[in-house]
Design a protein around this motif. Structure first.
Motif, PDB file in Angstrom:
ATOM      1  N   LYS A 199      52.725  54.261  -3.127  1.00 42.81           N
ATOM      2  CA  LYS A 199      52.339  53.835  -1.790  1.00 42.81           C
ATOM      3  C   LYS A 199      53.458  54.123  -0.799  1.00 42.81           C
ATOM      4  CE  LYS A 199      49.312  50.118  -3.416  1.00 42.81           C
ATOM      5  NZ  LYS A 199      49.056  48.661  -3.401  1.00 42.81           N
ATOM      6  N   THR A 204      54.591  52.385   1.697  1.00 46.79           N
ATOM      7  CA  THR A 204      55.498  51.253   1.923  1.00 46.79           C
ATOM      8  C   THR A 204      56.490  51.097   0.769  1.00 46.79           C
ATOM      9  OG1 THR A 204      53.775  49.813   0.970  1.00 46.79           O
ATOM     10  CG2 THR A 204      53.895  49.967   3.367  1.00 46.79           C
ATOM     11  N   THR A 205      55.988  51.262  -0.467  1.00 48.14           N
ATOM     12  CA  THR A 205      56.873  51.186  -1.637  1.00 48.14           C
ATOM     13  C   THR A 205      57.885  52.314  -1.602  1.00 48.14           C
ATOM     14  OG1 THR A 205      55.083  50.231  -2.952  1.00 48.14           O
ATOM     15  CG2 THR A 205      56.950  51.154  -4.159  1.00 48.14           C
ATOM     16  N   ILE A 258      59.076  53.917   1.050  1.00 43.07           N
ATOM     17  CA  ILE A 258      60.081  53.676   2.094  1.00 43.07           C
ATOM     18  C   ILE A 258      61.058  52.596   1.658  1.00 43.07           C
ATOM     19  CG2 ILE A 258      60.410  52.789   4.435  1.00 43.07           C
ATOM     20  CD1 ILE A 258      57.859  54.257   5.230  1.00 43.07           C
ATOM     21  N   MET A 259      60.557  51.559   0.980  1.00 48.02           N
ATOM     22  CA  MET A 259      61.450  50.506   0.475  1.00 48.02           C
ATOM     23  C   MET A 259      62.414  51.061  -0.569  1.00 48.02           C
ATOM     24  SD  MET A 259      58.820  47.262   0.178  1.00 48.02           S
ATOM     25  CE  MET A 259      60.062  46.246  -0.632  1.00 48.02           C
TER      26      MET A 259
END
Length: 287
Positions: free
Chosen positions: A10, A12-13, A15-16
């Motif tokens: 994902k 978001t994952t 980017i984290m």
């Protein structure tokens, strides 16, 4: 029956993951390397030298030097990789600027210890960044291009490129700094390649059983794994056999054993390391 293909990581994952890699690298650079006259790799190392000479914020220098390299990356590498690398480079530049004084909270004055710990943390951070299928920009982009075209490890490629930069750093900071930096870079790239190998590790599994169809169906239904039936022949009996072949993540091996044991406790299972996998259901390299 075709197993369902799982979606990619994902955004978001991802980017984290990139943010975590950037944070670890920033702490390594500002907490252990730069305060004691050691430099990092690539553009960051060059930025440390320029920061020492000019006192310009190191994050701003990193951002400015990366611009022409991202133009090169746009034409040479996958656009997805370039976009996420640009996002990560902005995060990395920002974190470098914000963690500039972190050394005063760490306070390690031993140069060798700083080289060891700083090098290891920097390598881990770069490995996490590549795991997120991005880069910090700079020489990482050149390393990615080399990795794509010549199939050599990223660590080896970057180590060669960095020799000229750390030689310049040795001229600015002195011969001891040059030697300690060599130590830090070597350790860093060892950790980079280890992190890469750990995350990319796969296991090839071969199962010989009297119930290959039952086991194969269970693997596809319960584990969402593609399998292949290979033709084999018993050495003593001469009987034809169907051999199940599949590739899985290391953590899935216990579940495979459990499934096989439920259907055939006497089945023969062979598990061996697989360093690289390409093709159906396995993500292509990010470059």
């Amino acid at each position: 029956m075709k197993p369902i293909i799982k979606p990619n990581i994902k955004p978001t994952t991802r980017i984290m993951t990139l943010a975590l890699g950037s944070l670890v690298c920033s702490v390594a650079i500002n907490g252990f390397l730069r305060p004691l006259g050691l430099i990092s790799s690539g553009i960051t190392g060059l930025s440390i030298i320029l920061n020492h000479i000019s006192s310009i914020n190191i994050g701003l220098i990193v951002f400015t030097l990366n611009i022409p390299l991202f133009i090169l990356a746009y034409f040479k590498l996958k656009k997805e990789f370039v976009i996420y690398s640009l996002i990560n480079m902005i995060m990395f530049s920002t974190m470098l600027g914000l963690t500039g004084n972190v050394y005063q909270y760490i306070g390690v004055d031993n140069v060798m210890l700083s080289a060891l710990v700083g090098g290891a943390l920097n390598g881990i951070g770069m490995g996490i960044t590549f795991r997120g299928r991005g880069s910090q920009g700079g020489i990482d982009i050149v390393g990615a291009i080399i990795r794509k075209n010549w199939e050599i490890s990223i660590g080896s490629a970057l180590m060669l490129i960095d020799l000229a930069i750390i030689a310049t750093g040795g001229y600015v900071f002195g011969i001891e700094s040059f030697l300690y930096t060599l130590t830090a870079l070597y350790i860093g790239y060892q950790f980079l390649d280890k992190v890469q190998a750990t995350f990319d590790s796969k296991k090839s599994v071969m199962i010989i059983s009297h119930k290959p169809k039952e086991i194969g169906t269970a693997l596809m239904q319960e584990m969402n794994r593609a399998i292949t039936y290979l033709k084999g022949e018993g050495g003593y009996t001469g009987n034809e056999k169907n051999i199940i072949y599949t590739i899985v993540n290391p953590r899935e091996i216990p579940k495979i054993k459990k499934i096989v044991n439920e259907h055939d406790p006497n089945a023969f299972i062979s598990v061996f390391e697989t360093n690289e996998v390409r093709g159906y259901r396995f993500e292509e390299r990010f470059i």
